[in-house]
Structures are given as structure tokens and as C-alpha cells.
Design an enzyme around this catalytic site. Structure first.
Site, PDB file in Angstrom:
ATOM      1  N   SER A  61      91.190 137.659  77.191  1.00 36.88           N
ATOM      2  CA  SER A  61      90.067 138.209  76.407  1.00 36.88           C
ATOM      3  C   SER A  61      89.414 137.072  75.775  1.00 36.88           C
ATOM      4  O   SER A  61      88.031 137.535  76.027  1.00 36.88           O
ATOM      5  CB  SER A  61      90.880 138.778  75.373  1.00 36.88           C
ATOM      6  OG  SER A  61      91.472 140.146  76.054  1.00 36.88           O
ATOM      7  N   LYS A  64      86.461 137.902  78.235  1.00 38.17           N
ATOM      8  CA  LYS A  64      85.225 139.584  77.715  1.00 38.17           C
ATOM      9  C   LYS A  64      83.991 137.971  76.808  1.00 38.17           C
ATOM     10  O   LYS A  64      82.313 139.446  77.976  1.00 38.17           O
ATOM     11  CB  LYS A  64      85.480 139.699  76.390  1.00 38.17           C
ATOM     12  CG  LYS A  64      87.404 141.103  77.334  1.00 38.17           C
ATOM     13  CD  LYS A  64      87.952 141.157  75.658  1.00 38.17           C
ATOM     14  CE  LYS A  64      88.807 142.321  76.285  1.00 38.17           C
ATOM     15  NZ  LYS A  64      89.812 142.989  75.068  1.00 38.17           N
ATOM     16  N   TYR A 189      88.628 143.179  86.204  1.00 36.29           N
ATOM     17  CA  TYR A 189      88.995 143.395  84.710  1.00 36.29           C
ATOM     18  C   TYR A 189      90.427 142.527  84.603  1.00 36.29           C
ATOM     19  O   TYR A 189      90.244 141.443  84.383  1.00 36.29           O
ATOM     20  CB  TYR A 189      89.127 144.109  84.098  1.00 36.29           C
ATOM     21  CG  TYR A 189      89.484 143.995  82.580  1.00 36.29           C
ATOM     22  CD1 TYR A 189      88.738 143.904  81.401  1.00 36.29           C
ATOM     23  CD2 TYR A 189      90.901 144.187  82.714  1.00 36.29           C
ATOM     24  CE1 TYR A 189      89.326 144.001  80.641  1.00 36.29           C
ATOM     25  CE2 TYR A 189      91.561 143.964  80.868  1.00 36.29           C
ATOM     26  CZ  TYR A 189      90.679 143.958  79.875  1.00 36.29           C
ATOM     27  OH  TYR A 189      91.690 143.932  79.054  1.00 36.29           O
ATOM     28  N   TYR A 241      89.245 141.124  66.731  1.00 38.93           N
ATOM     29  CA  TYR A 241      89.383 142.268  66.833  1.00 38.93           C
ATOM     30  C   TYR A 241      89.677 142.203  65.716  1.00 38.93           C
ATOM     31  O   TYR A 241      88.286 142.077  65.121  1.00 38.93           O
ATOM     32  CB  TYR A 241      90.740 142.364  67.793  1.00 38.93           C
ATOM     33  CG  TYR A 241      91.330 141.695  69.063  1.00 38.93           C
ATOM     34  CD1 TYR A 241      90.475 141.602  70.034  1.00 38.93           C
ATOM     35  CD2 TYR A 241      92.147 140.648  68.618  1.00 38.93           C
ATOM     36  CE1 TYR A 241      90.420 141.298  71.051  1.00 38.93           C
ATOM     37  CE2 TYR A 241      92.214 140.200  70.421  1.00 38.93           C
ATOM     38  CZ  TYR A 241      91.536 139.953  70.994  1.00 38.93           C
ATOM     39  OH  TYR A 241      91.762 140.378  72.561  1.00 38.93           O
ATOM     40  N   VAL A 259      95.562 137.176  74.717  1.00 38.65           N
ATOM     41  CA  VAL A 259      97.031 137.120  74.137  1.00 38.65           C
ATOM     42  C   VAL A 259      97.331 135.916  75.241  1.00 38.65           C
ATOM     43  O   VAL A 259      98.791 136.275  74.885  1.00 38.65           O
ATOM     44  CB  VAL A 259      97.415 139.088  74.870  1.00 38.65           C
ATOM     45  CG1 VAL A 259      97.064 139.797  73.518  1.00 38.65           C
ATOM     46  CG2 VAL A 259      97.107 138.964  76.411  1.00 38.65           C
TER      47      VAL A 259
HETATM   48  N1  GLN Z   1      94.537 141.365  80.020  1.00 39.30           N
HETATM   49  C1  GLN Z   1      94.494 141.779  78.146  1.00 39.30           C
HETATM   50  C2  GLN Z   1      94.778 143.016  78.468  1.00 39.30           C
HETATM   51  O1  GLN Z   1      93.808 143.386  78.968  1.00 39.30           O
HETATM   52  C3  GLN Z   1      94.044 141.318  77.385  1.00 39.30           C
HETATM   53  C4  GLN Z   1      94.039 141.504  75.757  1.00 39.30           C
HETATM   54  C5  GLN Z   1      93.521 140.472  75.002  1.00 39.30           C
HETATM   55  O2  GLN Z   1      93.982 139.364  75.893  1.00 39.30           O
HETATM   56  N2  GLN Z   1      93.909 140.485  73.851  1.00 39.30           N
HETATM   57  O3  GLN Z   1      95.562 143.723  78.002  1.00 39.30           O
END
Ligand code: GLN
Length: 305
Positions: A61, A64, A189, A241, A259
Site C-alpha cells: 500500500s 498508493k 493495482y 488506516y 502489508v
Molecule cells: N496488495 C494489498 C491488498 O490489496 C495492499 C494492502 C495493504 O498493503 N494494506 O490487499
């Protein structure tokens, strides 16, 4: 500084036992849960690192942040924030509930999965390969690392198991947030999440944001100051988050987690920080990574508040 960072790694690595490496993307589960590394890039171009800072991980993420910059560059702020909101959420990063219950039916912010998928759908390019090429090229530029690439195994793992993300994307297609081919958008993505980097690369992205869009190592402006400002603000309110408020109080700088165990932090006018620790807390943030940032923030008085 190296000494301080090494001490902080030693002090905080113990927290990793309280977390768990992500397993919902099977390939991520191979990481060593007790790794912890950190790098700091200051705005005069100095770099200081400690622990397992050379280990590579997928940015997940953290990507993003990169795609939000590109989407604003391509479309302007107004058009991006017509499709995705700017509001924090108390729900998990992959939550679907607000897409239906909130009106307008747009994702709450660009840092949760739905919002990031909507954001990447706005990036210009003839097809999925061209769009991803632009993301990769931009990532190489803001890390100063021409070798940045994706981890094919994580990408395939993510593509095979990304049904929650598919659900979010198809829902957004049905409400008009996403135009065009949903599978194309999802493919980009999944690839952006599978970009591989280390703590140094991440700290450099933080330093570019901290420096208001100018590469500290050569003075080149890569994004206008207002884009850096918007991205940092959204990182403070939404980047961690449903733990963003906690991190704002206890670290006090714009942060974005992934993650894969990475955390990107940008301390305005001072430094970028890259942290890696794959054991996660229940909200999906690196458990030892958050602890080390809290301690570093106290030691160096980093909070912007
Ligand atoms: N690739 C992960 C997902 O889409 C990214 C989520 C994350 O890093 N929180 O679930």
C-alpha cells in the site's frame, strides 16, 4: 545517527513477536517475521541506516502514495477528488461497506484499497502495460534507483487471490466510479503493490515529499509543491488506516504503511524515513515498525504538531 538507529532497532525488534506476517497474500507469508530495518534520508542528502535495512520487500500500500501523485499530476486535484474522497475511516483497509452505504458512493480516501483502485484507474496511458510503465518509471525517479522492479511471485500470488479487491473494483464499476476495463485496472493495482524496494528506497520517497516535491540529491523538481502537500496531508489523516489517529498522536508525521511490512514517513523540511518489519498488528501496520517510529520521533522531536 547510525548509533541511535541501531539502538532503536535493538530496543524495538522484540515487539515483532506480538505481530503476524500477512498470509492472505500467500507469498508474503515467507518473510522473516523478526526482521527490522530503518533508513533515514535527510534533506541535505545524507543517508543513515541500521538493522535489516537492505532486505527487499514489496511496497504494497505504500504504492498508493505514488499513484496518488501521478493521478493528481494527470488529472488535477478537482477531478481526482470527484472520484475519491479525503475522509479518514474507522474501517479496515479492504472494507467494502462504505462503498454502498455512503452517498456519494465513492471510496472515502485514496489510502484504502477501494480508493487506491479508483485512483489508479485515473492514471493516463494507452493500456495496462503503458500505465504500469509510467508508475515504475516515476518510482525509479523518486527513489533515485533505476533498478526498481516488481516481485513476480508476489504479483502472481496477489493476482490469484485478490478476490476482495476484485469485489471492490466491480462494485465501483457498477456505481460509475471506475470507467473502462476493471481487470486492466486491477492488473495495474496488483503490479504497483508488488514493486520491490528496501528501506533506503522508501526513505528517499519520504525525503522527496518532505522536500515539497524536489529530489534532495540533485535539486530536480518532480512534482509541484501543492501535490506533495495534499499527499502528506492525506497520509496523516488516512495513511495508517484506522490507526491514523493513534500514529498522528504518537509519531506525529505523515506515514504510509503496506502489508509487506514497510512504512514510509515524511518529516516536512527534515527527512524521509523508510522502515521494514513484516510482522503486522491487527490493523495491517508493521508492529515493530510503528514502535521504532514512535521512539525515533521522541528522540529527535519529529512531531509536526
Ligand atoms: N496488495 C494489498 C491488498 O490489496 C495492499 C494492502 C495493504 O498493503 N494494506 O490487499
Amino acid at each position: 545517527m547510525e548509533k541511535l538507529l541501531s539502538t532503536l532497532v535493538e530496543n524495538n525488534v522484540k515487539y515483532a513477536v506480538e505481530g503476524k506476517v500477512a498470509s492472505y497474500i500467500p507469498e508474503l507469508n515467507k518473510a522473516d517475521s523478526m526482521s527490522l530495518g530503518i533508513c533515514v534520508t535527510t534533506l541535505d542528502g545524507e543517508e543513515h541506516c541500521a538493522g535489516k535495512y537492505e532486505e527487499k520487500f514489496t511496497i504494497q500500500s505504500i504504492s498508493k502514495v505514488i499513484t496518488l501523485m501521478l493521478a493528481i499530476l494527470d488529472n488535477g486535484r478537482e477531478n481526482v477528488f470527484k472520484k475519491v474522497g479525503m475522509e479518514p475511516t474507522a474501517d479496515a483497509f479492504n472494507s467494502i461497506i462504505n462503498l454502498e452505504t455512503k452517498n456519494p458512493h465513492r471510496p472515502l480516501n485514496p489510502m484504502i484499497n477501494s480508493g487506491a483502485i479508483a485512483t489508479v484507474s485515473l492514471i493516463e496511458g494507452e493500456n495496462r502495460d503503458k500505465i504500469f510503465e509510467r508508475i515504475l518509471k516515476f518510482t525509479r525517479k523518486i527513489t533515485g534507483n533505476p533498478e526498481i522492479n516488481i516481485d513476480e511471485d508476489v504479483y502472481n500470488s496477489e493476482r490469484k487471490t485478490g478476490d476482495r479487491n476484485r469485489a471492490l473494483a466491480y462494485f465501483m464499476k457498477s456505481t460509475g466510479i471506475i470507467d473502462g476495463d476493471v481487470e486492466e485496472v486491477l492488473d495495474v493495482y496488483f503490479k504497483q503493490c508488488s514493486i520491490k524496494a528496501n528501506c533506503r528506497d522508501i526513505s528517499r520517497i519520504g525525503a522527496v515529499l518532505a522536500n515539497n516535491g524536489v529530489l534532495p540529491w540533485n535539486g530536480e523538481r518532480v512534482i509541484p509543491g501543492y501535490v506533495a502537500r495534499i499527499v502528506k496531508t492525506i497520509m496523516v489523516t488516512c495513511g495508517m488506516y484506522d490507526a491514523s489517529g493513534d500514529i498522528a498522536v504518537n509519531v506525529g508525521v505523515p506515514c504510509k504503511s503496506g502489508v509487506g511490512g514497510g512504512i514510509l514517513a515524511a518529516v516536512p523540511m527534515r527527512m524521509g524515513i523508510g522502515v521494514f518489519g513484516p510482522a503486522l498488528d491487527t490493523k495491517g501496520n508493521s508492529i515493530a515498525g510503528v514502535k521504532i517510529l514512535e521512539e525515533l520521533s521522541k528522540e529527535l522531536d519529529l512531531s509536526i504538531f
